[in-house]
Design an enzyme around this catalytic site. Structure first.
Site, PDB file in Angstrom:
ATOM      1  N   ASP A 187      45.677  24.866  50.335  1.00 42.41           N
ATOM      2  CA  ASP A 187      46.481  25.783  49.508  1.00 42.41           C
ATOM      3  C   ASP A 187      47.804  25.093  49.221  1.00 42.41           C
ATOM      4  OD1 ASP A 187      46.164  29.153  49.179  1.00 42.41           O
ATOM      5  OD2 ASP A 187      48.059  28.188  48.608  1.00 42.41           O
ATOM      6  N   THR A 245      41.585  34.548  40.061  1.00 43.64           N
ATOM      7  CA  THR A 245      41.339  34.677  38.618  1.00 43.64           C
ATOM      8  C   THR A 245      41.842  36.060  38.192  1.00 43.64           C
ATOM      9  OG1 THR A 245      39.093  35.469  39.072  1.00 43.64           O
ATOM     10  CG2 THR A 245      39.321  33.142  38.574  1.00 43.64           C
ATOM     11  N   GLU A 261      36.011  43.680  51.150  1.00 43.27           N
ATOM     12  CA  GLU A 261      37.139  43.689  52.069  1.00 43.27           C
ATOM     13  C   GLU A 261      36.847  44.704  53.169  1.00 43.27           C
ATOM     14  OE1 GLU A 261      41.017  43.856  50.315  1.00 43.27           O
ATOM     15  OE2 GLU A 261      40.415  42.573  48.655  1.00 43.27           O
ATOM     16  N   HIS A 305      29.756  57.855  46.557  1.00 43.75           N
ATOM     17  CA  HIS A 305      30.776  58.718  47.165  1.00 43.75           C
ATOM     18  C   HIS A 305      31.829  59.039  46.106  1.00 43.75           C
ATOM     19  CE1 HIS A 305      28.992  58.096  51.039  1.00 43.75           C
ATOM     20  NE2 HIS A 305      29.014  56.804  50.826  1.00 43.75           N
ATOM     21  N   GLY A 361      39.283  51.240  43.030  1.00 41.57           N
ATOM     22  CA  GLY A 361      40.490  50.407  42.964  1.00 41.57           C
ATOM     23  C   GLY A 361      40.193  49.045  43.567  1.00 41.57           C
ATOM     24  N   CYS A 363      39.056  43.777  42.740  1.00 40.63           N
ATOM     25  CA  CYS A 363      37.864  43.261  42.049  1.00 40.63           C
ATOM     26  C   CYS A 363      37.358  44.175  40.939  1.00 40.63           C
ATOM     27  CB  CYS A 363      36.746  43.022  43.059  1.00 40.63           C
ATOM     28  SG  CYS A 363      37.263  41.916  44.371  1.00 40.63           S
ATOM     29  N   ARG A 380      46.290  46.503  46.242  1.00 36.33           N
ATOM     30  CA  ARG A 380      46.147  46.187  44.818  1.00 36.33           C
ATOM     31  C   ARG A 380      45.289  47.257  44.125  1.00 36.33           C
ATOM     32  NH1 ARG A 380      44.270  40.055  45.203  1.00 36.33           N
ATOM     33  NH2 ARG A 380      43.446  40.834  47.179  1.00 36.33           N
TER      34      ARG A 380
HETATM   35  C1  UGA Z   1      33.701  44.686  45.831  1.00 32.44           C
HETATM   36  C2  UGA Z   1      32.179  44.531  45.987  1.00 32.44           C
HETATM   37  O1  UGA Z   1      31.656  45.643  46.725  1.00 32.44           O
HETATM   38  C3  UGA Z   1      31.817  43.220  46.684  1.00 32.44           C
HETATM   39  O2  UGA Z   1      30.411  43.054  46.719  1.00 32.44           O
HETATM   40  C4  UGA Z   1      32.445  42.069  45.891  1.00 32.44           C
HETATM   41  O3  UGA Z   1      32.203  40.819  46.527  1.00 32.44           O
HETATM   42  C5  UGA Z   1      33.937  42.273  45.795  1.00 32.44           C
HETATM   43  O4  UGA Z   1      34.199  43.535  45.152  1.00 32.44           O
HETATM   44  C6  UGA Z   1      34.504  41.141  44.994  1.00 32.44           C
HETATM   45  O5  UGA Z   1      34.124  40.986  43.823  1.00 32.44           O
HETATM   46  O6  UGA Z   1      35.215  40.289  45.556  1.00 32.44           O
HETATM   47  P1  UGA Z   1      35.687  45.478  47.480  1.00 32.44           P
HETATM   48  O7  UGA Z   1      36.556  45.441  46.254  1.00 32.44           O
HETATM   49  O8  UGA Z   1      36.145  44.857  48.734  1.00 32.44           O
HETATM   50  O9  UGA Z   1      34.245  44.786  47.147  1.00 32.44           O
HETATM   51  O10 UGA Z   1      35.431  47.011  47.827  1.00 32.44           O
HETATM   52  P2  UGA Z   1      34.272  48.107  47.648  1.00 32.44           P
HETATM   53  O11 UGA Z   1      33.824  48.531  48.972  1.00 32.44           O
HETATM   54  O12 UGA Z   1      33.251  47.663  46.689  1.00 32.44           O
HETATM   55  O13 UGA Z   1      35.103  49.304  46.989  1.00 32.44           O
HETATM   56  C7  UGA Z   1      35.725  49.191  45.704  1.00 32.44           C
HETATM   57  C8  UGA Z   1      36.343  50.499  45.289  1.00 32.44           C
HETATM   58  O14 UGA Z   1      35.340  51.481  45.014  1.00 32.44           O
HETATM   59  C9  UGA Z   1      37.257  51.133  46.344  1.00 32.44           C
HETATM   60  O15 UGA Z   1      38.386  51.670  45.709  1.00 32.44           O
HETATM   61  C10 UGA Z   1      36.391  52.239  46.952  1.00 32.44           C
HETATM   62  O16 UGA Z   1      37.144  53.298  47.481  1.00 32.44           O
HETATM   63  C11 UGA Z   1      35.607  52.677  45.719  1.00 32.44           C
HETATM   64  N1  UGA Z   1      34.327  53.330  46.056  1.00 32.44           N
HETATM   65  C12 UGA Z   1      33.333  52.636  46.649  1.00 32.44           C
HETATM   66  C13 UGA Z   1      34.141  54.679  45.731  1.00 32.44           C
HETATM   67  O17 UGA Z   1      35.051  55.346  45.184  1.00 32.44           O
HETATM   68  N2  UGA Z   1      32.947  55.257  46.015  1.00 32.44           N
HETATM   69  C14 UGA Z   1      31.925  54.566  46.601  1.00 32.44           C
HETATM   70  O18 UGA Z   1      30.851  55.170  46.823  1.00 32.44           O
HETATM   71  C15 UGA Z   1      32.126  53.226  46.935  1.00 32.44           C
END
Ligand code: UGA
Length: 433
Positions: free
Chosen positions: A30, A87, A156, A255, A261, A264, A331
């Site tokens: 880095d 990115t 995450e 859910h 949020g 990603c 974020r």
């Molecule tokens: C997401 C993907 O799940 C990963 O597979 C991917 O690798 C990652 O993006 C990425 O591209 O780096 P992440 O952003 O860590 O992972 O979190 P998620 O668990 O997917 O949740 C994303 C958002 O959706 C959160 O705000 C969460 O509260 C919301 N969410 C998730 C809901 O509102 N309802 C659900 O049923 C699931």
């Protein structure tokens, strides 16, 4: 096999630590010297369960992991180089900003000394990996390197487990040599019979965006059904259960809540829409997913204000500031967005989060941080549960209830039983219930 990982953000650091756990000599690079100094003391710049133990183990015991700020030195002996730089979304346009990727590709081309594989692991729009190849060809003969697309699917909060036990590994290659090498890298996963999807580079890049966008679509869909359920007296959790048992639908990512949020989904959905626009493809489904999610926070905040009659000078509580549990990442956090809207209306915000308070405070000085949930709820007119941290699931609500006025509780993640809270004397509002 010597691995070099360029960029120690989320994907880079988790991948580096996990590749070291597989037994590979791994150097993470880095340009931020402060970050490198901290990592060399096993201090992780973000909260992620289990990461500091892995860093400590492989920095100090096995010595398989090291950190450096010299890209030139670190790529010289590499067999595989991963590009894991950020990115981010370009301001206004929503396109992914690839300037870090191009910069790293140029530096790699000026410093590699022997055949190596150059892998894009950052989330990059279709066509990027081939453009990386063109940049490298400016200095290196095509026989001396190959490019591969190998997107990451870590979440995450459960990133190490996702890396060690993925649902699949996706690799996009141009030839047999690079395919064999990257498959060899993931050989430790053969033990759990992890499926490897081996395909073209463009397909691999699309798989990443299509996966995130599909999950975002599920979320916006269930949130719209939640809004309807609320109006007609149905219960969204039972609706989701009834749908999810059907194996063709699946129960995950159904859910209902305040909208998606994080670093990603919001960015990737917008970038995927932009890619479709450039190619004149109708992405109206994803456009609707995106714009509904953008509107959702203000609609929910309006509901909170009107149901609890919040006025200028009143105090509201937000429990949970991170965009999801088990992370300190704020974020595109819906809790922070709600807090900002309430703040513009002169409402005081008391809040508590087990991990994310320092990050939240950095850009939101108006937040009043509290030592625990009870302190945050003291003298508040409305309690908003924004993130479903486990410790919010078993609060002693009798300590919070204020018997004089019916205290409003907005359970945006549906972690409580409405009846129980109503019996305790709360004015309870769930999402889609
Ligand atoms: C997401 C993907 O799940 C990963 O597979 C991917 O690798 C990652 O993006 C990425 O591209 O780096 P992440 O952003 O860590 O992972 O979190 P998620 O668990 O997917 O949740 C994303 C958002 O959706 C959160 O705000 C969460 O509260 C919301 N969410 C998730 C809901 O509102 N309802 C659900 O049923 C699931």
């Amino acid at each position: 096999m010597n691995l070099t990982i360029i960029g120690t953000g989320y994907v880079g650091l988790i991948s580096g630590a996990c590749f070291a756990e597989f037994g590979y000599q791994t150097v993470c690079v880095d340009k931020d010297q402060n970050r490198i100094d901290e990592l060399n003391q096993s201090k992780c710049p973000f909260y992620e369960p289990g990461i500091e133990d892995l860093l400590n183990k492989h920095l100090n015991k096995t010595k398989l992991l090291s950190f450096s700020n010299s890209l030139a030195e670190s790529v010289k002996d590499a067999d595989i180089i991963f590009i894991t730089v950020g990115t981010p979304s370009k301001r206004l346009e929503g396109d992914a900003d690839l300037s870090f990727v191009w910069d790293v590709a140029r530096q790699i081309s000026q410093n590699i000394k022997k055949y190596c594989l150059i892998v894009t692991k950052s989330t990059v729009p279709v066509g990027t990996t081939k453009q990386v190849k063109q940049i490298i060809l400016e200095n290196i003969h095509e026989e001396n390197f190959d490019v591969v697309s190998n997107p990451e699917f870590l979440r995450e909060g459960s990133a190490i487990d996702d890396f060690m036990r993925p649902d699949r590994v996706v690799i996009g290659c141009e030839n047999q040599k690079s395919e064999s090498l990257i498959k060899e890298l993931y050989r430790p996963l053969n033990l759990n019979e992890t499926p490897i999807v081996s395909t073209s580079i463009e397909t691999s890049e699309i798989i990443k965006y299509a996966s995130n966008s599909f999950l975002a679509t599920k979320i916006s869909f269930i949130n719209q059904v939640a809004d309807l359920s609320e109006k007609v007296g149905a219960n969204i959790q039972d609706v989701a259960k009834g749908m999810g048992i059907d194996k063709r639908i699946g129960s995950k990512f159904l859910h209902a809540g305040p909208g998606y949020g994080g670093s990603c989904f919001p960015k990737d959905v917008k970038a995927f829409i932009n890619t479709a626009k450039k190619h004149n493809v109708d992405f109206s489904i994803l456009n609707a997913v995106d714009s509904f999610n953008d509107r959702r926070v203000s609609e929910i905040t309006n509901k909170i204000i009107s149901k609890s009659n919040l006025n200028k000078g009143d105090t509201a509580t937000i429990l949970g500031l991170s965009f999801k549990p088990n992370t300190d990442d704020v974020r595109d956090s819906t809790s922070i967005k709600i807090a900002k809207i309430l703040n513009t209306k002169g409402i005081n915000i008391k809040c508590y989060d087990p991990e994310a308070m320092p990050n939240a405070k950095k850009e939101n000085a108006f937040l009043t941080l509290c030592d625990d949930s009870y302190a945050a709820c003291n003298n508040s007119k409305a309690i908003i549960i924004g993130t479903e941290w486990n410790e919010f699931r078993a609060l002693d609500l009798k300590k919070i209830i204020n018997n004089k006025n019916k205290l409003c509780i907005f359970d945006l993640r549906n972690i409580y039983n409405p009846k129980e809270l109503q019996e305790l004397g709360f004015n309870y509002f769930g999402t889609g219930t």
